[in-house]
Enzyme design. Structure first.
Site, PDB file in Angstrom:
ATOM      1  CB  CYS A 113      -0.818   0.058   1.310  1.00 25.45           C
ATOM      2  SG  CYS A 113      -1.826   1.443   1.456  1.00 25.45           S
TER       3      CYS A 113
ATOM      4  CG  HIS B  87      -3.577   5.856  -0.102  1.00 25.27           C
ATOM      5  ND1 HIS B  87      -4.150   6.130   1.009  1.00 25.27           N
ATOM      6  CD2 HIS B  87      -2.382   5.096   0.240  1.00 25.27           C
ATOM      7  CE1 HIS B  87      -3.830   5.259   1.983  1.00 25.27           C
ATOM      8  NE2 HIS B  87      -2.514   4.730   1.605  1.00 25.27           N
TER       9      HIS B  87
ATOM     10  CG  PHE C 150      -6.957   9.562  -1.124  1.00 23.24           C
ATOM     11  CD1 PHE C 150      -6.092  10.375  -1.881  1.00 23.24           C
ATOM     12  CD2 PHE C 150      -6.797   9.086   0.265  1.00 23.24           C
ATOM     13  CE1 PHE C 150      -4.892  10.798  -1.464  1.00 23.24           C
ATOM     14  CE2 PHE C 150      -5.470   9.364   0.532  1.00 23.24           C
ATOM     15  CZ  PHE C 150      -4.634  10.284  -0.138  1.00 23.24           C
TER      16      PHE C 150
ATOM     17  CG  HIS D  58       1.850   5.688   6.996  1.00 26.13           C
ATOM     18  ND1 HIS D  58       1.318   6.129   8.093  1.00 26.13           N
ATOM     19  CD2 HIS D  58       0.566   5.021   6.287  1.00 26.13           C
ATOM     20  CE1 HIS D  58       0.157   5.411   8.498  1.00 26.13           C
ATOM     21  NE2 HIS D  58      -0.325   4.955   7.177  1.00 26.13           N
TER      22      HIS D  58
END
Lengths: 481, 141
Positions: free
Chosen positions: A100, A236, A206, A404
């Site tokens: 991710c 993201h 998003f 992050h």
């Protein structure tokens, strides 16, 4: 799940030590100011910092960033490094959404040029990039052979297929490709990933159009093309269903492996295997393959962002839209760090944390060698995000890592309850931010109040020297799952 | 209703209390229904055969959750309820054979929810109590 008495000692304004006790093999080290520490009361994340400190072969402290919050296994915002000979790899230290991560594109447009056509841009992005639960693309179905190529080559596959430019690859952590082994990925995982490449997914993922509102380091901002007023696009997302399944598959194996190798676990979700074991080698091959899928996923979404910009503003705008950088948030990687004056090869787990390599690091592409690695820190959809660069301090103290994001401070249930009587998209639109979403539930759970103020988080890493502020971005339009 | 959602900062934690192990599993399916379709009704139009086994009760809950989440994520199948034909319980290794009744997800009638990435082993509990059984599960969102 074992519970240890939690003792926390303040070291300075931005550092807190969790002293080694019981089965801990090292201390915990938390980066936070007093207010962020206060926010952690009642949250089990400090216990999770302690749990990680129990794992064999851990080198240096079990580290938590200022956006730390309660996860599963590792805390979100956790960093831990393990000796390549005596240490372990833990799928729970990487998470389900392998790689991710986030990337930032900068357009040649300014706010004044975009504002009149912002609605059209938001609608076009929403149409071009499928979002929501199980989102898939009808225009891109990969054959089994093609999927294996994605798993082996990552973003390089996407660029080779025409979804981007060779310059894009220079602006990604690891060049957008890790040594993935498609043979270590189950057919079930591959089935889940076949139609999801180029989709954003759900939850906190998003696509966000924003613009540069503040610059803290004009020399670096200029190098990154982030002059005040520049319109940007954040993406993201991660490895989608394929990555979740890889994690599930290997957690099952690691539960057995931990037993086989006699590793005592304070939490089953921290199941792991020695780095030299076949279980670890196979997991790392599969994890890298899933990470490549995520790199390719974000690369394809960048292609559809450029296509949307071309539809709304013309092909020349799309062609002049460059990637600023792409970073992983959930990954375990072998890196060489100096420990007690000597170089050691370590497996660095970052779970909700960002690599932040300093100027001069050999792994950075030449274009970033003098300024350090760009670090992208998205906030919530109502406030702002930040661009930082990596520092020598991060390399010395946190295995080249920093925060992050904002980090959640409110449960999803609480956020929904708060949002239920309100119309969040209308509230945001009144503040100049358009929202396009597949689900009201997602928007409600992701309300700005559900997150810590990312400015506070970033100020801590800046003040502690584990990241350096470059620019602040403010959202204009957000596509959510 | 014997289940409830317990506050968790990032993910979703569910707690179930039931008079029997069978009812615990049936209620787990209600948790999963709510996680994928919200609190709207789900019709039992079609049936999917289900057969899971595990070394212990927590792992059986994990296996059952994975099967149902997979059916939703791959085929859009939303569960309405679980019908159990055979169930073995501790001290035997637990196993279950039966059917999950449900229907295809319909965004007009069901409420799209944030994606459940997985059911985790963090704090996973399924154990007998003086009044029956209790379980706790954490779902990654």
């Amino acid at each position: 799940m074992s519970q240890t008495q939690v003792t926390v000692e303040q070291i300075d304004a931005f550092r807190w030590r969790v002293p080694r006790t019981g089965g801990m093999r090292t201390d915990g080290l938390i980066f936070a100011d007093a207010e962020l520490m206060h926010d952690l009361e009642g949250d089990q994340c400090i216990q999770q910092v302690i749990n990680v400190a129990h794992l064999p072969g851990i080198v240096g402290p079990s580290i938590a960033m200022p956006d730390i919050h309660w996860g599963y296994g590792f805390p979100i915002g956790g960093v831990a490094a393990f000796d390549e000979h005596e240490g372990v790899v833990s799928p729970g230290g990487v998470g389900y959404d392998i790689n991710c991560g986030v990337r930032l594109l900068r357009t040649p447009l300014t706010l004044d040029q975009v504002r009149p056509r912002l609605r059209q841009l938001a609608d076009t992005l929403y149409r071009q990039i499928p979002s929501g639960v199980g989102a898939s693309r009808s225009d891109l179905k990969l054959s089994p052979k093609e999927l294996d190529q994605v798993l082996e080559r990552g973003a390089e596959w996407a660029v080779h297929e025409g979804y981007g430019t060779p310059r894009d690859l220079e602006c990604m952590e690891a060049g957008g490709t890790l040594p993935g082994e498609p043979a270590q990925v189950s057919q079930h995982a591959k089935q889940r990933g076949r139609n999801q490449l180029g989709t954003v997914g759900s939850g906190n993922h998003f696509v966000e159009v924003g613009h540069v509102t503040d610059v803290y380091d004009s020399a670096v901002a200029t190098r990154l093309g982030l002059a005040p007023g520049t319109v940007t696009v954040f993406i993201h997302s991660g490895s989608r269903g394929l990555g979740y399944q890889v994690c599930d598959d290997y957690l099952d194996r690691m539960v057995r492996a931990a037993d086989k190798y006699g590793i005592t676990l304070p939490d089953q979700q921290l199941c792991c295997a020695p780095l030299g074991s076949p279980e670890a080698r196979e997991y790392l091959g599969a994890m890298n393959a899933a990470a490549n899928y995520a790199f390719a996923n974000r690369q394809l979404m960048s292609h559809y962002v450029r296509r949307s910009l071309a539809d709304v503003f013309g092909a020349d705008v799309a062609a002049a839209t460059d990637l600023v950088y792409d970073v992983c948030h959930n990954i375990a990687k072998f890196e060489t760090h100096t420990v007690a004056g000597s170089p050691r090869r370590l497996c660095v787990h970052r779970k909700g944390a960002t690599r932040a390599f300093p100027p001069g690091h050999a792994e950075l592409h030449q274009r970033f060698r003098d300024i350090g690695q760009p670090v992208l820190i998205p906030g919530d959809m109502g406030r702002y995000s930040f661009v930082l660069v990596g520092t020598p301090g991060a390399f010395a103290e946190t295995f080249g890592s920093t925060c992050h994001g904002a980090g959640r401070r409110m449960s999803r249930h609480q956020a929904k309850k708060l949002a239920r009587p309100r119309n969040i998209p209308r509230e945001l639109e009144e503040r100049g931010i358009l929202v396009r979403a597949a689900s009201r539930a997602t928007v409600d759970e992701e309300i700005p109040e559900a997150y810590k103020d990312v400015a506070r988080v970033v100020d801590v890493v800046h003040a502690a020297g584990i990241g350096r502020k470059v620019a602040k971005l403010t959202p204009l339009a957000v596509v959510k799952g | 209703m014997t289940y409830r959602f317990v506050p968790h900062t990032a993910d979703i934690r569910a707690s179930i209390e039931a008079p029997t192990f069978r009812r615990l599993l049936e209620d787990l399916v209600q948790v999963l229904r709510e996680l994928v379709a919200g609190d709207r009704p789900v019709q039992p139009h079609t049936a999917r055969v289900i057969a899971v086994q595990a070394p212990d009760p927590p792992e059986l809950l994990l296996a059952l959750s994975r099967e149902i989440l997979d059916a939703f994520q791959l085929d859009g199948f939303v569960p309405a309820r679980l019908e159990i034909d055979t169930l073995t319980q501790p001290p035997e290794p637990p196993s279950l054979r039966g059917r999950v009744l449900g229907e295809q997800f319909d965004p007009a009638r069901h409420e799209t929810q944030p994606e459940i990435k997985a059911v985790t082993r963090h704090g996973l509990v399924a154990e007998p109590t003086t009044e029956g059984w209790r379980a706790a599960l954490l779902f990654d969102v």
